[in-house]
Write a protein that holds these residues in place. Structure first.
Motif, mmCIF file in Angstrom:
data_model
loop_
_atom_site.group_PDB
_atom_site.id
_atom_site.type_symbol
_atom_site.label_atom_id
_atom_site.label_comp_id
_atom_site.label_asym_id
_atom_site.label_seq_id
_atom_site.Cartn_x
_atom_site.Cartn_y
_atom_site.Cartn_z
ATOM 1 N N THR A 46 0.832 -1.200 0.000
ATOM 2 C CA THR A 46 0.000 0.000 0.000
ATOM 3 C C THR A 46 0.868 1.252 0.000
ATOM 4 O OG1 THR A 46 -1.773 -1.143 1.135
ATOM 5 C CG2 THR A 46 -1.768 1.246 1.300
ATOM 6 N N GLN A 85 -9.246 0.550 -1.337
ATOM 7 C CA GLN A 85 -9.590 -0.744 -0.760
ATOM 8 C C GLN A 85 -11.048 -0.774 -0.288
ATOM 9 O OE1 GLN A 85 -6.767 -2.111 2.073
ATOM 10 N NE2 GLN A 85 -7.654 -4.144 2.126
ATOM 11 N N ASP A 161 -5.833 -0.998 -4.923
ATOM 12 C CA ASP A 161 -5.333 -1.517 -3.653
ATOM 13 C C ASP A 161 -6.284 -2.564 -3.087
ATOM 14 O OD1 ASP A 161 -4.032 -2.011 -1.331
ATOM 15 O OD2 ASP A 161 -4.165 0.019 -0.529
ATOM 16 N N GLU A 162 -5.933 -3.801 -3.256
ATOM 17 C CA GLU A 162 -6.757 -4.913 -2.776
ATOM 18 C C GLU A 162 -8.238 -4.655 -3.021
ATOM 19 O OE1 GLU A 162 -5.578 -7.063 0.473
ATOM 20 O OE2 GLU A 162 -3.581 -6.194 0.642
HETATM 21 MG MG LIG Z 1 -2.353 -2.672 2.270
#
Ligand SMILES: [Mg+2]
Ligand SMILES: Nc1ncnc2c1ncn2[C@@H]1O[C@H](COP(=O)(O)OP(=O)(O)O)[C@@H](O)[C@H]1O
Lengths: 361, 309
Positions: A46, A85, A161-162
């Motif tokens: 991240t 995310q 991000d994810e």
């Molecule tokens: Mg992360």
């Protein structure tokens, strides 16, 4: 130069006080690439992504976007967009307003921006939800709004991000395909962050495996899976058996290794090693054969401890004579070829040619 | 507004169905004893006849409202023409309260934002510091402010000493002093709700806005402020309503020229010169005005919410 890399990260270091989150990262990501940062939680994925987006300062080093240095620019001046995310959709705006936000900020008229937003929503199949507020959508739908919002301004690079981690398994699989498809269709460079190695293998053109703020290995999915460079990568990507061995003799490119219990294994190797080195050998469970007769090719001896049915495959857990645990995987479809033996049975394990890999660290 | 998330409060569970009546009792008691009864009393009193030297005669009369709205000449025998006296006082009060609310908002937003963005551990200290002056009684604070602002007081002394002014300014008994008084009296009622809203605010939204090419100013206007709007509105109500009815600041800092509704009402119940029905009527008019403003706001809010879905 026609083919400038989309992103170059040069000697990037990130420190929080004394803590070093990223240690001299070097990366070059091609245009149109689906690039994945893969690693366990806390390894700095991240942080690296946020440095590219502009939310974190770069302590040392540089970042280039198509040859132009961007690491000093504020986030709103970088032509990259992020899928967050937890989506970070604007709760007080409806879906259409969310998607058109970036376009308006780029100076498009409200009506143009709205029209473009409608097109994006069509692309992610959410047209009928355009007037809803984010809170009135399911997780998967919110995810697609976030995607549409980030893609609408046609960024040069999309950072994710994810993005799928909050979705249930089935939806996640569907979204993986959808993302891959979108990336092909739009031709935008994707930098995708995940801790899920399977997801990374499924989607990526290339993967950077990270741990402890360092890139452990960078390469194509297949390459990383079949030729992991160190024990961390071998262990993190896919399932593997790691055995401690000692180098006994070297002849040409073949090395004879001694296992703990006194058994021996011949392995091909390129790395520089010398006799007496203590190393690890990695062997993927699906590249092993088990038999109850010692056909002289069989190099390892052990006892079956358990068989676990996991749908497509059957995992057998063996205890080698060395005391090491050893996992063998047989596909459910070729049960005829790879036989499953009852617990307690003594068996001989054959390693497929080229499947054993010697790892220096 | 914050959309679905702010709609809480509906009881769905059946767990407490049987005991619900009992559990709601304190709430009902509070409403009846502290709101309904006093307001009804006030309403009734406003329609009674005044007794000299304070108090009421139990006889129906519209005299209080007549006095408020009608000018019937020196001897009180002319036909009704509009009485501007009290309407002016009301108008001045609304204006003063509105300004005080605006100034509180302008100062509170950055303050609250600053506190809410400090590390968790230091936020409590900041909030604590903000509230310390308010442990002192409002009367004492207002009197002290009189000392601060008077001609030979510290504010004037400092200004003269710095050289911004040559002679002390007349600050006491001006609407400016009232403004300062109101502002200082109710500042924390603005800071705290806004702080609570900013603290709940998801700062990733600001990052998302910046990511989508919004400048800091646009992010503030289009993302942050709409997200914390409930807190801003709560703060505005909490400052505006008591400012409107305030009497300490106008009395002690404003003098006769800067009379506000609060002082007008207070005067009717004080000493022997009072007129209870008139005080009650003025209170009812003030109350209705506040209700109308809040209702209009609520109507507009529900419309804005409805439009979203
Ligand atoms: Mg992360
Ligand atoms: N603002 C911060 N201050 C101090 N340490 C941080 C901060 N942000 C992240 N870290 C640390 O940096 C490391 C990498 O974090 P992160 O990039 O979020 O990891 P990942 O995304 O791979 O899970 C973690 O050990 C985390 O604790």
């Amino acid at each position: 130069m026609p083919n400038k890399p989309a992103i170059i990260v040069k000697d990037a270091v990130k420190r929080y006080g004394d803590f070093v989150a990223l240690k001299k990262i070097n990366l070059s990501i091609q245009d149109n690439e689906f690039f994945t940062l893969l690693g366990p939680s806390g390894c700095g994925k991240t942080t690296l992504l946020r440095m590219i987006a502009g939310f974190e300062d770069v302590t040392e080093g540089e970042i280039f976007l198509f040859g132009e240095e961007i690491d000093k620019l504020p986030p709103h001046k970088r032509p990259v967009n992020t899928v967050f995310q937890n989506y970070a959709l604007f709760p007080h705006m409806n879906v259409r307003e969310n998607v058109s936000f970036g376009l308006e900020m780029l100076g498009q008229s409200k009506s143009d921006a709205m029209r473009c937003a409608e097109e994006m929503l069509e692309l992610v199949r959410l047209s009928q939800f355009a007037s809803r507020k984010p809170a009135q959508l399911s997780g998967g739908q919110q995810q697609r709004v976030a995607l549409a919002r980030a893609l609408a301004p046609q960024p040069k690079v999309l950072l994710l991000d994810e993005p799928l981690s909050a979705l249930d398994l089935k939806l996640r699989k569907a979204m993986q395909l959808e993302l891959k498809h979108l990336q092909r269709e739009t031709g935008i460079t994707f930098i995708f962050v995940t801790h899920d190695q399977e997801e990374a293998l499924t989607m990526s053109d290339r993967i950077a495996v990270m741990s402890d703020g360092e890139i452990q290995q960078l390469g194509e999915a297949r390459d990383i899976y079949e030729r992991p460079r160190n024990t961390f990568v071998a262990d993190f990507i896919g399932d593997t058996n790691l055995l401690a061995v000692k180098v006994e003799s070297i002849s040409g490119s073949m090395v004879q290794c001694l296992l703990k219990g006194g058994q021996r294994l011949k392995i091909a190797v390129n790395d520089k090693i010398k006799i007496g080195d203590s190393l690890h050998v990695s062997i993927r469970p699906e590249r092993l054969f088990v038999s109850d007769v010692d056909d002289s090719r069989g190099t390892l001896r052990g006892t079956v401890k358990d068989n676990i049915f996991i749908g497509t495959d059957i995992n057998s857990l063996l205890i080698l004579d060395s005391g090491d645990e050893f996992r063998v995987r047989a596909s459910n479809s070729d049960r005829g070829n790879k036989r499953i033996y009852a617990p307690g049975k003594q068996v001989f394990v054959t390693v497929e040619e080229g499947a054993a890999r010697l790892l220096v660290d | 507004m914050a959309g679905v998330a702010s709609k809480g409060g509906e009881v769905r569970s059946d767990t407490y169905r049987d005991s619900r009546t009992w559990l709601l009792l304190p709430a009902w008691l509070t409403l009846v004893v502290l709101v309904l009864v006093p307001v009804s009393l006030m309403l009734v009193y406003s329609f009674l006849t005044k007794e000299f030297r304070g108090g009421v005669v139990w006889e129906f009369s519209l005299a209080a409202y007549d006095q408020f709205f009608c000018d019937r000449g020196l001897f009180g025998d002319e036909p009704c023409s509009i009485e501007w006296n009290y309407i002016t006082i009301f108008w001045r009060s609304i204006w003063q309260a509105g300004l005080a609310t605006l100034f509180c908002l302008i100062v509170s937003f950055p303050t609250a934002y600053f506190i809410a963005t400090r590390p968790q551990s230091t936020r409590v200290i900041w909030l604590f510091l903000i509230t310390i002056p308010y442990w002192v009684n409002l009367l004492i604070r207002t009197v002290s402010m009189r000392f601060m602002l008077r001609e030979e007081g510290p504010v004037n002394n400092v200004l003269v000493w710095i050289g911004i002014i040559d002679d002390p300014l007349q600050m006491i008994n001006t609407s400016f002093a009232v403004q300062i008084g109101l502002f200082y009296s109710y500042l924390p009622f603005m800071v705290l709700p806004i702080y609570a809203a900013v603290e709940r605010y998801n700062f990733t939204l600001s990052e998302a806005a910046a990511d989508l090419y919004a400048t800091k100013y646009v992010t503030l206007r289009r993302v942050i402020i709409p997200s914390i709007q409930p807190g801003i509105i709560a703060g505005c109500i909490l400052v505006f309503v008591p400012s409107l009815g305030a009497f300490l600041a106008p009395d002690l800092l404003g003098g006769a020229k800067n009379f506000m509704i609060g002082s007008l009402i207070e005067e009717q119940f004080k000493g022997n010169a009072g007129n209870w029905p008139f005080g009650a009527a003025a209170s009812m008019i003030l109350l209705s005005m506040v209700m109308i403003i809040l209702t209009l706001y609520a109507r507009q809010q529900s419309k804005a919410l409805g439009a979203g879905s």
